[in-house]
Write an enzyme that holds these catalytic residues in place. Structure first.
Site, PDB file in Angstrom:
ATOM      1  CB  CYS A   2      -0.877   0.033   1.246  1.00  0.00           C
ATOM      2  SG  CYS A   2      -1.800  -1.479   1.501  1.00  0.00           S
ATOM      3  NE  ARG A  27       3.909   1.658  -1.901  1.00  0.00           N
ATOM      4  CZ  ARG A  27       4.998   1.194  -1.321  1.00  0.00           C
ATOM      5  NH1 ARG A  27       6.170   1.615  -1.724  1.00  0.00           N
ATOM      6  NH2 ARG A  27       4.925   0.314  -0.359  1.00  0.00           N
ATOM      7  CD1 TRP A  74      -1.302  -5.534  -3.052  1.00  0.00           C
ATOM      8  CD2 TRP A  74      -1.714  -4.410  -4.931  1.00  0.00           C
ATOM      9  NE1 TRP A  74      -0.987  -6.344  -4.102  1.00  0.00           N
ATOM     10  CE2 TRP A  74      -1.220  -5.698  -5.263  1.00  0.00           C
ATOM     11  CE3 TRP A  74      -2.047  -3.528  -5.967  1.00  0.00           C
ATOM     12  CZ2 TRP A  74      -1.050  -6.112  -6.582  1.00  0.00           C
ATOM     13  CZ3 TRP A  74      -1.858  -3.955  -7.266  1.00  0.00           C
ATOM     14  CH2 TRP A  74      -1.379  -5.228  -7.573  1.00  0.00           C
ATOM     15  CG  ASN A 100       2.303  -1.240   3.279  1.00  0.00           C
ATOM     16  OD1 ASN A 100       1.802  -2.278   2.868  1.00  0.00           O
ATOM     17  ND2 ASN A 100       3.429  -0.746   2.786  1.00  0.00           N
ATOM     18  N   GLY A 101       0.854  -3.694   5.287  1.00  0.00           N
ATOM     19  CA  GLY A 101       1.414  -4.928   5.841  1.00  0.00           C
ATOM     20  C   GLY A 101       0.311  -5.819   6.372  1.00  0.00           C
ATOM     21  CD  GLU A 477      12.760 -17.862 -12.238  1.00  0.00           C
ATOM     22  OE1 GLU A 477      12.283 -18.403 -13.256  1.00  0.00           O
ATOM     23  OE2 GLU A 477      12.675 -16.645 -12.016  1.00  0.00           O
ATOM     24  CE  LYS A 481      14.080 -14.067 -13.957  1.00  0.00           C
ATOM     25  NZ  LYS A 481      12.803 -14.615 -13.697  1.00  0.00           N
ATOM     26  CD  GLU A 484      13.770 -13.520 -17.916  1.00  0.00           C
ATOM     27  OE1 GLU A 484      12.882 -13.424 -18.769  1.00  0.00           O
ATOM     28  OE2 GLU A 484      13.531 -13.782 -16.718  1.00  0.00           O
ATOM     29  CG  HIS A 500      20.956 -39.930 -18.617  1.00  0.00           C
ATOM     30  ND1 HIS A 500      21.229 -41.270 -18.774  1.00  0.00           N
ATOM     31  CD2 HIS A 500      20.561 -39.777 -17.332  1.00  0.00           C
ATOM     32  CE1 HIS A 500      20.994 -41.906 -17.640  1.00  0.00           C
ATOM     33  NE2 HIS A 500      20.592 -41.023 -16.733  1.00  0.00           N
ATOM     34  CE  LYS A 599       6.467  -7.918 -14.808  1.00  0.00           C
ATOM     35  NZ  LYS A 599       7.477  -8.871 -14.325  1.00  0.00           N
TER      36      LYS A 599
END
Ligand code: F6R
Length: 604
Positions: A2, A27, A74, A100-101, A477, A481, A484, A500, A599
């Site tokens: 938030c 945000r 949020w 916030n949290g 992953e 990363k 890309e 193999h 994105k």
């Protein structure tokens, strides 16, 4: 995630608050509100929807006052409605706050407060603090806030005001908060951009700090009231740099946001006592006989982790393939199949189309999504939000961690509901999950060491990433990363598969990143490291703190904290994100907008 703003001084508070909220728009929000201290007492105006809805509501309302707080929300606990919007006030309206949290123990606190006669107007966790402050208040707001905060558990940035005091009391733990210093006025915000039009002299609050902000100055203590000294610093950031929180790239900022992202994904959902998690889903896991994961790219690796967990903890057969393959393989689906669609944006066309295919065939559907109101959230029966906040860097980082955490939550819930995960085992896992934000913070401190490793290997033409079981998706992953954002060719394999074929690639020029954390397959992974060593490959090991043995085998060791082996990917992927980042920077790449990528991929 938030946005928070606060003002005390000589200007019209509403103007400063709205201006600050506008600057925190990136945000993301789904409701907004302000509280101003007027001669008639505290006045709160709040609306669900975008900031423009609040601006509209404020037209024609005279809110004269030079002290106030404002918030964009949020949503985590409670839908984005007017009552759930912040600020939240006590029944007599004399105390109001923004938050916030997440207060993880808010349910128990709320029950106790209700029993003591407090009435609640919202479904939020935040409102409990207003009532707690009211109970503690004996004429000193600063003290009352500190005492109230002693009773909450979780992550927070809060700002509290009282009709009888010309001051804002603010506090933080995990969630960010910064004070802006002026002449005869002072400011508060969750992020520097909101302060830039007014001042560049700021104090960043630390975890556990509580501040009293008046127009004349700022006093900071810890939760026990002991004074703490925090230096004011001059920020020379442009607005763009400020939106990046002072980090050179959004990606690095988002990597550093991960501890509190984990708090917001997990916090409030972990029921340690019951050994269960609260997901608020109508779907009955007992009615599900098979799960099919549908996702792309990074989200698909989170799904692969989900497969391992759902099979290990909930004993549900789980199929995994990328959405673009799922769609065209004529999958076998029936009414007991759960299509589990995972997406940060909720707009990825391959994922949406694969989900539609599953639905046409009669599957039940569940979305694990970050972006509120996105297409995917409208097409699934139910949504489990990951609450990672807006992700701006094209390479996904914090959304991945939040997705991993969401997979762990789902697997525990399914395991418990299906009666295959016993309470003690589940409690153990939940205790470990609670530690994750702090452990990720520890990993972030390794950045200088990781930068050093990047320096040594950034000229390599290729990289190989290896991992076993739950660390297989981590290897995928890590390789994604790196490729890309640095454009270095990187491949990932389950470590046992190396012999193999990929073993032919190994020579003294090939850095091999091995996920070698403690777990049942640790010894097997060590054997794979030996195989790499024997062929001259350079091993960069991600290992568990305290593992001295591995130093004898690997050229480089990056330690991550000890955690339950099934949760190790959540701490282990962080050094891989940083490694990719540091290498990309050394190579001069456009980290936030790597070539050829977007994105949100809305084409097939
Ligand atoms: C990689 C990355 C992509 C996305 C993929 C799915 O860093 O960001 O691989 O994960 O395009 O996107 P979402 O999660 O928005 O469906």
């Amino acid at each position: 995630m938030c946005g928070i703003v606060g003002y005390v001084g000589f200007r019209k508070a509403t103007d400063v608050l709205l201006d600050g909220l506008r600057r925190l728009e990136y945000r993301g929000y789904d409701s907004a509100g302000v509280a101003v201290r007027t001669p008639e007492g505290l006045r709160v105006v709040k609306r669900s929807g975008k900031l423009s809805a609040l601006e509209e509501a404020l037209k024609g309302v005279e809110l004269s006052g030079n002290l106030g707080i404002g918030h964009t929300r949020w949503a985590t606990h409670g839908a984005p409605t007017d009552p759930n919007a912040h600020p939240h006030a006590t029944e007599d309206g004399r105390i109001t706050l923004i938050h916030n949290g997440i207060f993880e123990n808010y349910l128990e606190l709320k029950e106790a407060l209700k029993a003591r006669g407090h009435g609640f107007r919202s479904e939020t966790d935040s409102e409990v603090l207003a009532h707690l402050v009211e109970e503690k208040y004996r004429g000193d707001l600063f003290l009352a806030v500190r005492e109230a905060l002693e009773e909450v558990r979780g992550a927070y940035a809060v700002a509290v005001i009282h009709a009888g005091h010309e001051e804002i009391v603010a506090a933080r733990t995990v969630s960010p908060l910064v004070i802006g210093l002026g002449e005869g006025e002072n400011f508060l915000a969750s992020d520097v951009p909101a302060l830039l039009p007014y001042t560049r002299r700021v104090i960043f609050l630390h975890d556990g700090d509580v501040a009293r902000i008046t127009r004349e100055g700022v006093e900071i203590t810890d939760l026990q009231g002991r004074p703490v000294a925090r230096e004011a610093v001059e920020v020379d950031w442009t607005l763009e740099a400020a939106e990046k929180g002072g980090f050179p790239h959004y990606m690095l900022k988002e990597i550093h946001e991960q501890p509190w992202v984990l708090e917001s994904t997990l916090g409030g959902r972990l029921l340690e006592e019951e050994g269960d998690v609260a997901l608020d889903l109508a779907l009955d896991p007992k009615e599900v006989e098979r799960v099919q994961v549908i996702a792309c790219g990074t989200a698909s690796y989170a799904g692969l982790y989900g497969k391992y967990l759902l099979e290990a903890l909930a004993r549900i057969p789980t199929e995994w393939d990328v959405a673009s393959e799922y769609r065209y393989r004529d999958p076998l689906v029936d009414g007991k199949t759960l299509a589990l669609a995972i997406s940060q944006s909720g707009e990825t066309i391959d994922t949406l189309e694969a989900l539609r295919e599953a639905r046409r065939k009669g599957a039940r559907t569940l979305g694990v999504v970050n972006a509120k109101g996105s297409s995917l959230t409208r097409e699934v029966e139910e949504v489990l939000y990951i609450h990672a906040g807006p992700e701006i860097g094209v390479a996904s980082t914090k959304a991945y961690l939040a997705m991993l955490a969401a997979m762990a939550l789902l697997a525990v819930r399914f395991g418990r509901a299906r009666g295959v995960l016993d309470r003690e085992a589940s409690r153990g896992l939940i205790r470990e999950m609670r530690k994750l934000p702090r452990l990720v913070e520890e990993v972030l401190e390794k950045r200088p060491l990781i930068a050093h490793v990047a320096e040594k290997y950034h000229q390599a033409q290729d990289f190989l990433f290896l991992g076993r079981h739950v660390q297989t998706p981590t290897a995928y992953e890590g390789a994604l990363k790196l490729k890309e954002i640095s454009y270095i060719h990187a491949e990932a394999y389950p470590a046992g598969e190396m012999k193999h074929g990929p073993i032919a690639l190994i020579d003294e020029h090939l850095p091999v990143v091995v996920l070698a954390t403690q777990g049942p397959l640790y010894e097997k992974t060590l054997s794979n490291i030996q195989e790499v060593r024997a062929r001259g490959g350079k091993v960069i090991a991600i290992a568990t703190e305290g593992d001295e043995e591995i130093r004898k085998l690997a050229q480089e060791v990056i330690y991550v904290p000890q955690v339950h082996p099934l949760l190790a990917p959540i701490v282990s992927v962080v050094p891989l994100q940083l490694l990719a980042y540091e290498i990309a920077v050394l190579l001069g790449r456009d980290v936030d907008q790597p070539r050829n990528l977007a994105k949100s991929v809305t084409v097939e």
